[in-house]
Design an enzyme around this catalytic site. Structure first.
Site, PDB file in Angstrom:
ATOM      1  N   ARG A  34      65.079  31.694  51.263  1.00 43.64           N
ATOM      2  CA  ARG A  34      65.115  32.917  52.074  1.00 43.64           C
ATOM      3  C   ARG A  34      66.352  32.955  52.976  1.00 43.64           C
ATOM      4  NH1 ARG A  34      58.608  32.958  53.240  1.00 43.64           N
ATOM      5  NH2 ARG A  34      58.054  34.258  51.467  1.00 43.64           N
ATOM      6  N   LYS A 217      42.463  37.701  39.816  1.00 38.10           N
ATOM      7  CA  LYS A 217      41.562  38.793  40.158  1.00 38.10           C
ATOM      8  C   LYS A 217      42.077  40.174  39.729  1.00 38.10           C
ATOM      9  CE  LYS A 217      39.498  36.431  44.122  1.00 38.10           C
ATOM     10  NZ  LYS A 217      39.211  36.502  45.576  1.00 38.10           N
ATOM     11  N   GLY A 373      54.948  35.537  44.276  1.00 32.80           N
ATOM     12  CA  GLY A 373      55.251  34.123  44.460  1.00 32.80           C
ATOM     13  C   GLY A 373      55.014  33.246  43.249  1.00 32.80           C
ATOM     14  N   GLY A 396      53.905  40.879  48.800  1.00 34.58           N
ATOM     15  CA  GLY A 396      53.119  42.066  49.115  1.00 34.58           C
ATOM     16  C   GLY A 396      53.930  43.338  49.129  1.00 34.58           C
TER      17      GLY A 396
END
Length: 415
Positions: A34, A217, A373, A396
């Site tokens: 990052r 999920k 990720g 996200g």
């Protein structure tokens, strides 16, 4: 205004970056990706004769000071990466004097923004069910504006280069932009690339378009799946969600992960794909293990006939070939989520097959975006990062953008 057109000479720029880097128990950075990602923007400002005020969050201190999440721990690493000394402001809301004294070519790193609850703008210590919550929320929003105004007062211009937090309407990612006119606020180079990458996937599609959605999920991916359904030619659903679909269609899945409350949703997705002419590719076989362990005994079995006491851990050989076939001919590819428990070396074959097919398609001219990720970890683990078009830094934020949601951090700049 764009960062390429702006003249930073003798200007103070406050730059929101995402330096939420992982640290070991001694406070040493274990992955500086990052920091490296923000360097083009930061070095560009310094090269033009600007002064840098860098701000970021780290972890989730929930509005309280926590030394283990102090950005002081990374000041030396940022200095080394920039090739310039980095001053440190131990209180991001009381850095007026340090900011005012900053000269061209100098750098000031502010303390963790989330040490202040005003950054996130959420009331602390009060339950949402409490009758006083609405008033507390209103008061916090007013405090958030004051906090953002304070941060803005340090600089002449604002640059947002933190795509990872662009989906949050925080003081430093969105509210602060209100205190700069259109000519003095802009996206950084990293943010520009991320926005362009999302645009390539959603607006500048070349067909065939194949999207690969993995992970455990269905519920966390439903918004993306529904938004993509009108855009894709091939939709691969893999990973743990395979077994929710298998059970929904009457299959036996042993101990495999399953969202029992999403069986109707799985059937609805199958029906939607058929109605819209989307080629829905589901795993037909799997590599099952008799324990959730890298050293578990293995057997290949149909995804809808997993024996009792066994659980699906990876895509089987037939599934891998079906996935690869849907990827190889694509001109646009989106990958979010692995095909199995890729963290275990003995259960990486499905994710590797996807990664290799994406690399092959990209070599042949496809545009490929890897996001989330786990997918990024996969592509790096298999050594194929340099053979895909773009790897997103936002988890996200990327998912919400692909769902079609407006990202506050982008909207605050671009309107």
């Amino acid at each position: 205004m764009t960062i390429s057109n702006y003249n930073f000479a003798d200007k103070k720029a406050i730059v929101r970056v995402d330096f939420n880097v992982p640290l070991d128990e001694n406070g040493h950075i274990t992955d500086d990706t990052r920091i490296r990602g923000a360097l083009p923007t930061l070095k560009h400002i310094l090269a033009q004769g600007g002064a840098l005020i860098i701000m970021s969050h780290m972890g989730k201190p929930k509005g309280k000071v926590n030394p283990k999440m102090s950005l002081s721990q990374i000041a030396d690493a940022v200095s080394a990466a920039l090739g310039a000394p980095v001053q440190f402001a131990p209180d991001c809301a009381k850095a007026q004097e340090q900011a005012a004294a900053l000269k061209s070519g100098e750098v000031l790193l502010l303390e963790n923004l989330r040490f202040y609850p005003e950054e996130e703008g959420k009331p602390v210590g009060i339950d949402k069910e409490d009758p006083a919550y609405d008033e507390a929320k209103k008061a916090m929003k007013a405090s958030q504006k004051e906090f953002a105004k304070t941060l803005a007062s340090y600089a002449d211009c604002y640059v947002n280069d933190a795509f990872g937090t662009a989906h949050r309407k925080h003081a430093s990612t969105a509210v602060i932009a209100d205190y700069f006119d259109a000519d003095n606020k802009m996206l950084g180079f990293l943010m520009e690339k991320e926005v362009e990458a999302v645009d390539n996937i959603l607006s500048n599609i070349k067909h065939p378009f194949t999207a690969i959605m993995g992970g455990s999920k269905v519920s966390t991916k439903i918004g993306i799946i529904e938004n993509l359904m009108d855009k894709v030619d091939n939709l691969i659903l893999c990973g743990g969600m395979t077994y929710t679909f298998a059970k929904a269609q009457g299959g036996q899945i042993g101990n495999s992960i399953c969202e029992d409350d999403k069986l109707e949703l799985a059937l609805d997705i199958i029906a939607q794909a058929k109605a819209k002419g989307v080629n829905l590719v589901l795993g037909t076989d799997c590599v099952a293990g008799d324990a959730f362990s890298n050293d578990a005994h293995q057997q290949v079995c149909p995804a809808n006939a997993v024996p009792e006491g066994w659980e699906g851990m990876d895509a089987g050989p037939a599934s891998r070939e079906a996935f690869a076939a849907a990827i190889r001919g694509a001109k646009t590819i989106l990958w979010n989520g692995p095909a199995g428990v890729f963290e275990f070396d003995n259960f990486t074959a499905g994710s590797r097959a996807i990664a290799e097919a994406i690399a092959e398609a990209t070599d042949n001219g496809a545009y490929s975006l890897i996001g989330g990720g786990d997918s990024v970890a996969c592509i790096n683990k298999f050594g194929l990062a340099d053979r895909v078009s773009y790897i997103s830094t936002g988890g996200g934020a990327l998912l919400e953008a692909i769902e079609g949601k407006v990202l506050p951090g982008v909207a605050a700049i671009k309107g």
